[in-house]
Design a protein around this motif. Structure first.
Motif, PDB file in Angstrom:
ATOM      1  N   TRP A 105       0.847  -1.188   0.000  1.00  0.00           N
ATOM      2  CA  TRP A 105       0.000   0.000   0.000  1.00  0.00           C
ATOM      3  C   TRP A 105       0.883   1.239   0.000  1.00  0.00           C
ATOM      4  N   GLN A 106       0.266   2.394  -0.218  1.00  0.00           N
ATOM      5  CA  GLN A 106       0.987   3.652  -0.148  1.00  0.00           C
ATOM      6  C   GLN A 106       0.063   4.730   0.401  1.00  0.00           C
ATOM      7  N   GLY A 107       0.656   5.791   0.917  1.00  0.00           N
ATOM      8  CA  GLY A 107      -0.154   6.860   1.468  1.00  0.00           C
ATOM      9  C   GLY A 107       0.634   7.754   2.398  1.00  0.00           C
ATOM     10  N   LEU A 108      -0.044   8.753   2.930  1.00  0.00           N
ATOM     11  CA  LEU A 108       0.536   9.718   3.854  1.00  0.00           C
ATOM     12  C   LEU A 108      -0.138   9.531   5.205  1.00  0.00           C
ATOM     13  N   LYS A 109       0.619   9.116   6.210  1.00  0.00           N
ATOM     14  CA  LYS A 109       0.072   8.791   7.523  1.00  0.00           C
ATOM     15  C   LYS A 109       0.943   9.403   8.613  1.00  0.00           C
ATOM     16  N   SER A 110       0.743   8.954   9.855  1.00  0.00           N
ATOM     17  CA  SER A 110       1.579   9.408  10.968  1.00  0.00           C
ATOM     18  C   SER A 110       1.644   8.318  12.027  1.00  0.00           C
ATOM     19  N   ILE A 111       2.641   8.420  12.880  1.00  0.00           N
ATOM     20  CA  ILE A 111       2.777   7.492  14.014  1.00  0.00           C
ATOM     21  C   ILE A 111       1.865   7.968  15.136  1.00  0.00           C
ATOM     22  N   VAL A 112       0.960   7.101  15.594  1.00  0.00           N
ATOM     23  CA  VAL A 112      -0.005   7.504  16.621  1.00  0.00           C
ATOM     24  C   VAL A 112       0.259   6.852  17.978  1.00  0.00           C
ATOM     25  N   ARG A 113       1.110   5.811  17.993  1.00  0.00           N
ATOM     26  CA  ARG A 113       1.390   5.137  19.261  1.00  0.00           C
ATOM     27  C   ARG A 113       2.693   4.369  19.131  1.00  0.00           C
ATOM     28  N   THR A 155      -4.702   2.916   9.967  1.00  0.00           N
ATOM     29  CA  THR A 155      -4.470   1.619   9.348  1.00  0.00           C
ATOM     30  C   THR A 155      -4.372   0.554  10.438  1.00  0.00           C
ATOM     31  N   VAL A 156      -4.289  -0.701  10.019  1.00  0.00           N
ATOM     32  CA  VAL A 156      -4.001  -1.794  10.965  1.00  0.00           C
ATOM     33  C   VAL A 156      -2.511  -2.132  10.920  1.00  0.00           C
ATOM     34  N   TYR A 157      -1.718  -1.292  10.268  1.00  0.00           N
ATOM     35  CA  TYR A 157      -0.311  -1.605  10.038  1.00  0.00           C
ATOM     36  C   TYR A 157       0.603  -0.966  11.076  1.00  0.00           C
ATOM     37  N   ARG A 158       1.788  -1.544  11.176  1.00  0.00           N
ATOM     38  CA  ARG A 158       2.787  -1.087  12.135  1.00  0.00           C
ATOM     39  C   ARG A 158       4.172  -1.163  11.498  1.00  0.00           C
ATOM     40  N   ILE A 168      14.054  -9.954   6.352  1.00  0.00           N
ATOM     41  CA  ILE A 168      14.332  -8.567   5.969  1.00  0.00           C
ATOM     42  C   ILE A 168      14.830  -8.538   4.518  1.00  0.00           C
ATOM     43  N   GLY A 169      14.278  -7.596   3.749  1.00  0.00           N
ATOM     44  CA  GLY A 169      14.621  -7.509   2.337  1.00  0.00           C
ATOM     45  C   GLY A 169      13.655  -8.263   1.443  1.00  0.00           C
ATOM     46  N   HIS A 170      12.617  -8.854   2.066  1.00  0.00           N
ATOM     47  CA  HIS A 170      11.666  -9.656   1.301  1.00  0.00           C
ATOM     48  C   HIS A 170      10.240  -9.128   1.485  1.00  0.00           C
ATOM     49  N   ALA A 171       9.357  -9.515   0.554  1.00  0.00           N
ATOM     50  CA  ALA A 171       7.937  -9.155   0.621  1.00  0.00           C
ATOM     51  C   ALA A 171       7.192 -10.332   1.234  1.00  0.00           C
ATOM     52  N   VAL A 172       6.968 -10.257   2.539  1.00  0.00           N
ATOM     53  CA  VAL A 172       6.447 -11.424   3.260  1.00  0.00           C
ATOM     54  C   VAL A 172       5.297 -11.101   4.210  1.00  0.00           C
ATOM     55  N   SER A 173       5.061  -9.842   4.520  1.00  0.00           N
ATOM     56  CA  SER A 173       4.119  -9.488   5.580  1.00  0.00           C
ATOM     57  C   SER A 173       2.714  -9.281   5.032  1.00  0.00           C
ATOM     58  N   SER A 174       1.795  -8.964   5.943  1.00  0.00           N
ATOM     59  CA  SER A 174       0.421  -8.636   5.562  1.00  0.00           C
ATOM     60  C   SER A 174       0.213  -7.134   5.465  1.00  0.00           C
ATOM     61  N   GLY A 175       1.307  -6.388   5.220  1.00  0.00           N
ATOM     62  CA  GLY A 175       1.223  -4.944   5.032  1.00  0.00           C
ATOM     63  C   GLY A 175       2.060  -4.138   6.003  1.00  0.00           C
ATOM     64  N   CYS A 176       2.526  -4.784   7.083  1.00  0.00           N
ATOM     65  CA  CYS A 176       3.397  -4.093   8.039  1.00  0.00           C
ATOM     66  C   CYS A 176       4.813  -4.012   7.479  1.00  0.00           C
ATOM     67  N   PHE A 177       5.611  -3.142   8.097  1.00  0.00           N
ATOM     68  CA  PHE A 177       7.022  -3.006   7.756  1.00  0.00           C
ATOM     69  C   PHE A 177       7.841  -3.511   8.930  1.00  0.00           C
ATOM     70  N   ARG A 178       8.688  -4.488   8.686  1.00  0.00           N
ATOM     71  CA  ARG A 178       9.444  -5.100   9.776  1.00  0.00           C
ATOM     72  C   ARG A 178      10.935  -4.824   9.642  1.00  0.00           C
ATOM     73  N   LEU A 179      11.581  -4.644  10.794  1.00  0.00           N
ATOM     74  CA  LEU A 179      13.020  -4.430  10.879  1.00  0.00           C
ATOM     75  C   LEU A 179      13.585  -5.440  11.869  1.00  0.00           C
ATOM     76  N   VAL A 180      14.885  -5.707  11.787  1.00  0.00           N
ATOM     77  CA  VAL A 180      15.500  -6.518  12.833  1.00  0.00           C
ATOM     78  C   VAL A 180      15.356  -5.776  14.156  1.00  0.00           C
ATOM     79  N   ASN A 181      15.368  -6.509  15.248  1.00  0.00           N
ATOM     80  CA  ASN A 181      15.090  -5.892  16.541  1.00  0.00           C
ATOM     81  C   ASN A 181      16.059  -4.773  16.900  1.00  0.00           C
ATOM     82  N   ALA A 182      17.347  -4.936  16.584  1.00  0.00           N
ATOM     83  CA  ALA A 182      18.309  -3.877  16.890  1.00  0.00           C
ATOM     84  C   ALA A 182      17.946  -2.590  16.159  1.00  0.00           C
ATOM     85  N   ASP A 183      17.487  -2.714  14.922  1.00  0.00           N
ATOM     86  CA  ASP A 183      17.140  -1.522  14.141  1.00  0.00           C
ATOM     87  C   ASP A 183      15.842  -0.890  14.614  1.00  0.00           C
ATOM     88  N   VAL A 184      14.839  -1.699  14.937  1.00  0.00           N
ATOM     89  CA  VAL A 184      13.575  -1.104  15.373  1.00  0.00           C
ATOM     90  C   VAL A 184      13.740  -0.447  16.739  1.00  0.00           C
TER      91      VAL A 184
END
Length: 205
Positions: A105-113, A155-158, A168-184
């Motif tokens: 997906w794409q769009g303009l959003k913000s971090i709410v929590r 959204t329901v995404y995080r 990481i580096g693959h298209a595998v999620s249901s729309g969320c963006f994931r990072l390794v724990n050290a990076d997040v």
């Protein structure tokens, strides 16, 4: 009375340069170029999940042109990168996992929590697709949400961590963006609630 000869200009210039050296060194140390490269920090040791990432996907400062203000998150889904704008044509870049086909997906959003070691409650639409999923999972190392989560408003995404760094580096999620724990965890400390999030399918040409 005999007066000492004036110092030659070359010698005088050398003496002035020596006197100014400490100030110049201090000025260089305070210059904020590449200071966010975690691998350059004293005492840094990569974590196991970071070591699994290819060099291109590891957190690093990069040249990045945008009209968005510093602090903005920009996600380029096709590139598998998340950028935090730093200004001066620079951004801090993280390798990410993105939504699989049909869930991008794409769009303009913000971090709410924001949440540390977040619980996971799969949304109803995910349960419908995968009825074997748990209805609730408490936060912790075994939780697929990883160490931190930043919730994207409307959204329901995080943006969250993962207990599967190999994704990481693959298209595998249901729309969320994931990072390794050290990076997040690093991202979590930099990003306040209210941060603008720009999600793009591809970078601007």
């Amino acid at each position: 009375m005999h007066r000492p000869a004036a110092l030659p200009a070359l010698v005088l210039a050398a003496l002035l340069a020596i006197a100014a050296a400490p100030a110049l060194a201090q000025s260089w140390r305070s210059t904020p170029t590449e200071t966010l490269r975690i691998e350059d920090q004293p005492g840094y040791e990569p974590t196991a999940d970071e070591e699994q990432l290819s060099p291109a996907l590891q957190r690093q400062m990069v040249f990045f042109r945008t009209t968005e203000p510093p602090g903005t998150i920009i996600v380029h889904t096709s590139e598998r990168f998340l950028y935090v704008v730093q200004g001066n044509n620079r951004a801090l870049r993280y390798g990410i996992g993105v939504g699989r086909d049909g869930f991008q997906w794409q769009g303009l959003k913000s971090i709410v929590r924001k949440a540390e070691w977040p619980d996971w409650t799969p949304p109803p639409e995910m349960i419908e697709r995968q009825p074997y999923l748990p209805r609730f999972m408490a936060g912790g190392p075994g939780n697929p949400m990883g160490a931190r989560a930043l919730y994207i408003g409307g959204t329901v995404y995080r943006i969250h961590g993962t207990n599967q760094p190999q994704t990481i580096g693959h298209a595998v999620s249901s729309g969320c963006f994931r990072l390794v724990n050290a990076d997040v965890m690093d991202l979590y400390e930099r990003i306040p609630v209210g941060t603008k999030v720009v999600v793009k399918q591809a970078p601007e040409l």
